[in-house]
Design an enzyme around this catalytic site. Sequence first.
Site, PDB file in Angstrom:
ATOM      1  N   ARG A 108       0.967  -1.139   0.002  1.00 53.53           N
ATOM      2  CA  ARG A 108       0.001   0.182   0.011  1.00 53.53           C
ATOM      3  C   ARG A 108       0.976   1.369   0.111  1.00 53.53           C
ATOM      4  O   ARG A 108       1.649   1.315   0.866  1.00 53.53           O
ATOM      5  CB  ARG A 108      -0.748   0.171   1.049  1.00 53.53           C
ATOM      6  CG  ARG A 108      -1.608   1.330   1.320  1.00 53.53           C
ATOM      7  CD  ARG A 108      -2.833   1.287   2.478  1.00 53.53           C
ATOM      8  NE  ARG A 108      -3.786   0.568   2.166  1.00 53.53           N
ATOM      9  CZ  ARG A 108      -5.137   0.691   2.481  1.00 53.53           C
ATOM     10  NH1 ARG A 108      -5.309   1.420   3.559  1.00 53.53           N
ATOM     11  NH2 ARG A 108      -6.068   0.020   2.211  1.00 53.53           N
ATOM     12  N   HIS A 135      -7.621   1.026  -6.205  1.00 45.12           N
ATOM     13  CA  HIS A 135      -7.736   0.024  -5.078  1.00 45.12           C
ATOM     14  C   HIS A 135      -8.521  -1.124  -5.715  1.00 45.12           C
ATOM     15  O   HIS A 135      -9.802  -1.709  -5.425  1.00 45.12           O
ATOM     16  CB  HIS A 135      -8.799   0.661  -4.132  1.00 45.12           C
ATOM     17  CG  HIS A 135      -8.557   0.108  -2.585  1.00 45.12           C
ATOM     18  ND1 HIS A 135      -7.652  -0.880  -2.334  1.00 45.12           N
ATOM     19  CD2 HIS A 135      -9.245   0.410  -1.628  1.00 45.12           C
ATOM     20  CE1 HIS A 135      -8.016  -1.206  -1.256  1.00 45.12           C
ATOM     21  NE2 HIS A 135      -8.619  -0.472  -0.452  1.00 45.12           N
ATOM     22  N   GLN A 138     -10.070  -3.940  -3.326  1.00 51.35           N
ATOM     23  CA  GLN A 138     -11.256  -3.672  -2.938  1.00 51.35           C
ATOM     24  C   GLN A 138     -12.393  -3.723  -3.368  1.00 51.35           C
ATOM     25  O   GLN A 138     -13.564  -4.316  -3.384  1.00 51.35           O
ATOM     26  CB  GLN A 138     -11.412  -2.311  -2.356  1.00 51.35           C
ATOM     27  CG  GLN A 138     -12.625  -1.534  -1.675  1.00 51.35           C
ATOM     28  CD  GLN A 138     -12.957  -2.057  -0.499  1.00 51.35           C
ATOM     29  OE1 GLN A 138     -11.983  -2.026   0.458  1.00 51.35           O
ATOM     30  NE2 GLN A 138     -14.087  -2.781  -0.306  1.00 51.35           N
ATOM     31  N   ASP A 227     -17.673   6.699  -0.573  1.00 46.18           N
ATOM     32  CA  ASP A 227     -16.415   6.574   0.137  1.00 46.18           C
ATOM     33  C   ASP A 227     -16.407   7.973   0.673  1.00 46.18           C
ATOM     34  O   ASP A 227     -16.814   8.918   0.444  1.00 46.18           O
ATOM     35  CB  ASP A 227     -15.369   6.279  -1.016  1.00 46.18           C
ATOM     36  CG  ASP A 227     -13.999   5.967  -0.478  1.00 46.18           C
ATOM     37  OD1 ASP A 227     -13.852   5.826   1.098  1.00 46.18           O
ATOM     38  OD2 ASP A 227     -12.954   5.649  -1.224  1.00 46.18           O
ATOM     39  N   CYS A 267     -16.218   1.211   1.484  1.00 47.44           N
ATOM     40  CA  CYS A 267     -15.381   0.428   1.565  1.00 47.44           C
ATOM     41  C   CYS A 267     -14.703   0.712   3.096  1.00 47.44           C
ATOM     42  O   CYS A 267     -13.944  -0.185   3.658  1.00 47.44           O
ATOM     43  CB  CYS A 267     -14.238   0.689   0.660  1.00 47.44           C
ATOM     44  SG  CYS A 267     -13.695   2.337   0.554  1.00 47.44           S
ATOM     45  N   ARG A 293     -13.730  -9.257   1.850  1.00 49.87           N
ATOM     46  CA  ARG A 293     -12.322  -8.854   1.620  1.00 49.87           C
ATOM     47  C   ARG A 293     -11.450 -10.257   1.689  1.00 49.87           C
ATOM     48  O   ARG A 293     -10.591 -10.612   0.765  1.00 49.87           O
ATOM     49  CB  ARG A 293     -11.647  -7.829   2.507  1.00 49.87           C
ATOM     50  CG  ARG A 293     -12.190  -6.543   2.307  1.00 49.87           C
ATOM     51  CD  ARG A 293     -12.090  -5.737   1.097  1.00 49.87           C
ATOM     52  NE  ARG A 293     -10.725  -5.403   0.455  1.00 49.87           N
ATOM     53  CZ  ARG A 293      -9.903  -4.611   0.928  1.00 49.87           C
ATOM     54  NH1 ARG A 293     -10.224  -3.602   1.738  1.00 49.87           N
ATOM     55  NH2 ARG A 293      -8.697  -4.228   0.440  1.00 49.87           N
TER      56      ARG A 293
HETATM   57  N1   CP Z   1     -11.365  -0.457   2.642  1.00 51.26           N
HETATM   58  C1   CP Z   1      -9.834  -0.357   3.021  1.00 51.26           C
HETATM   59  O1   CP Z   1      -8.941  -0.790   2.187  1.00 51.26           O
HETATM   60  O2   CP Z   1      -9.892  -0.342   4.743  1.00 51.26           O
HETATM   61  P1   CP Z   1      -8.232  -0.080   5.173  1.00 51.26           P
HETATM   62  O3   CP Z   1      -8.098   1.259   4.644  1.00 51.26           O
HETATM   63  O4   CP Z   1      -8.533  -0.157   6.632  1.00 51.26           O
HETATM   64  O5   CP Z   1      -7.511  -1.269   4.687  1.00 51.26           O
HETATM   65  N1  NVA Z   2     -10.353   6.322  -0.900  1.00 51.11           N
HETATM   66  C1  NVA Z   2      -9.692   5.960   0.246  1.00 51.11           C
HETATM   67  C2  NVA Z   2      -9.973   4.706   0.485  1.00 51.11           C
HETATM   68  C3  NVA Z   2      -9.567   4.114   1.728  1.00 51.11           C
HETATM   69  C4  NVA Z   2      -9.650   2.449   1.767  1.00 51.11           C
HETATM   70  C5  NVA Z   2      -8.354   6.455   0.558  1.00 51.11           C
HETATM   71  O1  NVA Z   2      -7.620   6.549  -0.357  1.00 51.11           O
HETATM   72  O2  NVA Z   2      -8.019   6.941   1.308  1.00 51.11           O
END
Ligand code: CP
Ligand code: NVA
Length: 309
Positions: A108, A135, A138, A227, A267, A293
């Site tokens: 990530r 993402h 997800q 989101d 999400c 997930r």
């Molecule tokens: N939805 C998601 O990716 O959650 P986290 O940021 O907690 O991993």
């Molecule tokens: N759009 C959000 C998703 C988090 C899982 C972010 O990038 O923070």
Amino acid sequence: MKHFINLKDIPSSDLRKIIEDAKKRKIKRKKFNTLDIDKDNPLKGKLLVQMFEKTSLRTRLSFYLAIKQLGGGTITLKASELHLGKGGESLADTAKILSTYGDGFMLRTDSDEKIEEFSKYLTIPIINGLSPSSHPTQVLSDIFTVEEIKKKPISKLNICWIGDSNNVLNSLIVASIKFSFNLNVGCPKNYEPKKFVMDWVKKSKRKINIFNDAKKAATNADVIFSDKVISLNDNVNKAKKIKDFKNFKINSKLMSLGKKDVTFLHCLPRGSEVSDEVFLGKQSKVWQQALNRIHVQKSILLYCFGKLR
Ligand code: CP
Ligand code: NVA
């Protein structure tokens, strides 16, 4: 071995295979405990290295459980504790070591370029666990959840997104092409999907519908996604952005424009874009969505390790 970086680079037939595998595996585990290993133990002895340059709860836990349930194990690295993070080791050498010690790498990051760079030097699969532009794990899991709830292929459903044009929406847009579903996006003016995604949509000869009116976007929806308005990588005037989204809050009134059995998905983590009434109400399936997930990450791992049946 195969990387899992962006949905656009993965054939639809492979994405479908991942979902079907996840369905079968989920059913087979009905009476299992959290850490019980699937009967076929397909990733016995394999190590997944995870690294988070940004915060995470669900992605971290679901990959931990996914590799465990497949018979393997995981270690989570903190970017700030690596020589790479301090500028003391090159990405190429880091990739070489990751490939020597581990069997898969989940990253990530706040840099799409970094994922691409790693993919050049790694000899093990890399999985994008969220980047500024996408993402994908997800969204693939969300397709699984939608079909599980609605009991029909997503291609027969009206999917709606109300909110920011962020990484999750980018992947959802790509998914709408890969899985051929109708997608309505509701967002304020000046917050429409980015050009690079729309160029890709144009090339695919399909289209998505963009409305600067939440009500129009939500009308007749089977599923409404949202989101956070402010994402992890958002370097914006937060107060202004939240104000710009004031007419795009998901509340019961907006939900009532969808179909009778409309479902709300998110999400997580959430912000003020959705009312408690909707988020904690009957139409919301966000906890089921989060749990899925694990099941989909497992089939993504099997795909990457060349073990998908
Ligand atoms: N939805 C998601 O990716 O959650 P986290 O940021 O907690 O991993
Ligand atoms: N759009 C959000 C998703 C988090 C899982 C972010 O990038 O923070």
